[in-house]
Motif scaffolding. Sequence first.
Motif, mmCIF file in Angstrom:
data_model
loop_
_atom_site.group_PDB
_atom_site.id
_atom_site.type_symbol
_atom_site.label_atom_id
_atom_site.label_comp_id
_atom_site.label_asym_id
_atom_site.label_seq_id
_atom_site.Cartn_x
_atom_site.Cartn_y
_atom_site.Cartn_z
ATOM 1 N N PRO A 1 38.199 34.324 35.422
ATOM 2 C CA PRO A 1 39.121 34.047 34.302
ATOM 3 C C PRO A 1 39.909 35.274 33.854
ATOM 4 O O PRO A 1 41.097 35.170 33.536
ATOM 5 C CB PRO A 1 38.191 33.568 33.180
ATOM 6 N N ILE A 2 39.264 36.435 33.878
ATOM 7 C CA ILE A 2 39.977 37.659 33.475
ATOM 8 C C ILE A 2 41.072 38.005 34.478
ATOM 9 O O ILE A 2 42.180 38.370 34.093
ATOM 10 C CB ILE A 2 38.984 38.828 33.302
ATOM 11 N N LEU A 3 40.761 37.865 35.770
ATOM 12 C CA LEU A 3 41.784 38.111 36.790
ATOM 13 C C LEU A 3 42.942 37.129 36.645
ATOM 14 O O LEU A 3 44.108 37.513 36.765
ATOM 15 C CB LEU A 3 41.176 38.026 38.187
ATOM 16 N N GLY A 4 42.622 35.853 36.405
ATOM 17 C CA GLY A 4 43.681 34.857 36.193
ATOM 18 C C GLY A 4 44.552 35.217 35.007
ATOM 19 O O GLY A 4 45.779 35.131 35.070
ATOM 20 N N GLY B 1 49.100 34.079 30.051
ATOM 21 C CA GLY B 1 47.760 34.650 30.162
ATOM 22 C C GLY B 1 46.676 33.627 29.884
ATOM 23 O O GLY B 1 45.669 33.565 30.598
ATOM 24 N N VAL B 2 46.884 32.804 28.852
ATOM 25 C CA VAL B 2 45.907 31.752 28.534
ATOM 26 C C VAL B 2 45.816 30.746 29.682
ATOM 27 O O VAL B 2 44.720 30.340 30.087
ATOM 28 C CB VAL B 2 46.282 31.059 27.201
ATOM 29 N N ILE B 3 46.966 30.350 30.206
ATOM 30 C CA ILE B 3 46.977 29.420 31.342
ATOM 31 C C ILE B 3 46.277 30.043 32.546
ATOM 32 O O ILE B 3 45.499 29.379 33.249
ATOM 33 C CB ILE B 3 48.423 28.990 31.670
ATOM 34 N N GLY B 4 46.515 31.326 32.795
ATOM 35 C CA GLY B 4 45.840 32.014 33.896
ATOM 36 C C GLY B 4 44.339 32.066 33.699
ATOM 37 O O GLY B 4 43.574 31.911 34.660
ATOM 38 N N GLY B 5 43.901 32.274 32.468
ATOM 39 C CA GLY B 5 42.464 32.262 32.190
ATOM 40 C C GLY B 5 41.846 30.902 32.445
ATOM 41 O O GLY B 5 40.759 30.790 33.012
ATOM 42 N N ILE B 6 42.552 29.847 32.040
ATOM 43 C CA ILE B 6 42.061 28.483 32.278
ATOM 44 C C ILE B 6 41.999 28.194 33.770
ATOM 45 O O ILE B 6 41.022 27.617 34.267
ATOM 46 C CB ILE B 6 42.947 27.462 31.533
ATOM 47 N N ILE B 7 43.025 28.606 34.500
ATOM 48 C CA ILE B 7 43.014 28.420 35.954
ATOM 49 C C ILE B 7 41.870 29.229 36.576
ATOM 50 O O ILE B 7 41.206 28.776 37.509
ATOM 51 C CB ILE B 7 44.381 28.790 36.555
ATOM 52 N N GLY B 8 41.610 30.422 36.037
ATOM 53 C CA GLY B 8 40.483 31.228 36.520
ATOM 54 C C GLY B 8 39.151 30.524 36.311
ATOM 55 O O GLY B 8 38.274 30.565 37.187
ATOM 56 N N TYR C 1 38.768 27.286 36.240
ATOM 57 C CA TYR C 1 38.779 26.197 37.218
ATOM 58 C C TYR C 1 38.398 26.717 38.605
ATOM 59 O O TYR C 1 37.610 26.099 39.314
ATOM 60 C CB TYR C 1 40.148 25.520 37.236
ATOM 61 N N VAL C 2 38.965 27.852 38.996
ATOM 62 C CA VAL C 2 38.639 28.452 40.298
ATOM 63 C C VAL C 2 37.152 28.813 40.361
ATOM 64 O O VAL C 2 36.478 28.559 41.363
ATOM 65 C CB VAL C 2 39.529 29.691 40.567
ATOM 66 N N ALA C 3 36.628 29.377 39.287
ATOM 67 C CA ALA C 3 35.207 29.734 39.248
ATOM 68 C C ALA C 3 34.348 28.487 39.387
ATOM 69 O O ALA C 3 33.337 28.495 40.098
ATOM 70 C CB ALA C 3 34.885 30.464 37.946
ATOM 71 N N ARG C 4 34.740 27.434 38.724
ATOM 72 C CA ARG C 4 33.971 26.193 38.811
ATOM 73 C C ARG C 4 33.982 25.625 40.220
ATOM 74 O O ARG C 4 32.969 25.150 40.723
ATOM 75 C CB ARG C 4 34.542 25.196 37.812
ATOM 76 N N ARG C 5 35.143 25.657 40.863
ATOM 77 C CA ARG C 5 35.254 25.146 42.238
ATOM 78 C C ARG C 5 34.414 25.990 43.198
ATOM 79 O O ARG C 5 33.721 25.448 44.058
ATOM 80 C CB ARG C 5 36.711 25.142 42.691
ATOM 81 N N LEU C 6 34.489 27.308 43.067
ATOM 82 C CA LEU C 6 33.695 28.178 43.930
ATOM 83 C C LEU C 6 32.201 27.984 43.679
ATOM 84 O O LEU C 6 31.406 27.967 44.620
ATOM 85 C CB LEU C 6 34.082 29.639 43.727
#
Length: 154
Positions: free
Chosen positions: A85-88, A110-117, A119-124
Motif C-alpha cells: 500500500p505504501i508503494l502504491g 495517493g489514496v487511490i494508489g494505497g487502495i490499489i496496493g 488490493y495487490v497485497a490481498r491478491r498476492l
Amino acid sequence: MVKEWATVVRWQNGRALLRYGSSSGCGSCGARKTCGSYALSKIGPNTEHELEIAIEQPLVEGQKIEVGIPEGSLIRSALLVYLTPILGLFIFAGLAQAFDFEQFWIAISGVIGGIIGFYVARRLASNWRDDEAFQPVVLQIGLPPNELSVQINC
C-alpha cells in the motif's frame, strides 16, 4: 520459528479449529515499558483469533497445541501487507506530481494508489495461501484436559 499455544475448540475429520490470543504473561517481563505488543494490548480490545489446521491425531475440546510459523514467511507477509500500500501511494502520487496535477488530485491519487496496493497485497496473499512455507506447523500437542489430574494429600 514464531511459536504460540492454542486451545482446541473442535476437531472433526482431521481438521482442528484452534483459538489463540494474547499471552497471559504479557506485561510481566522487564521490557514492558518498551514493548510494542504490551502497549497495543493495553490500547486495543483483548481479542482472540481462530485458526483451522489439518491434524490427523484425534483431539478433544480444551486440549492445548503449540503451533509455529517460520520467521521468513512471517517477515514476507508483513512486508507484503505494509509495503505494497505504501508503494502504491508513493507511485500514484509521484505520477500525479510528474504530470503537474494540483495538490488535491495528487492526494487523491495517493489514496487511490494505497487502495490499489491493498488490493495487490490481498491478491498476492491469496496466491500464497496454499504455499507450504506459509502454513502453520504443529510443534507439540498437550495432554487432553481430562487426562491430567493432580492429587493433593493434606
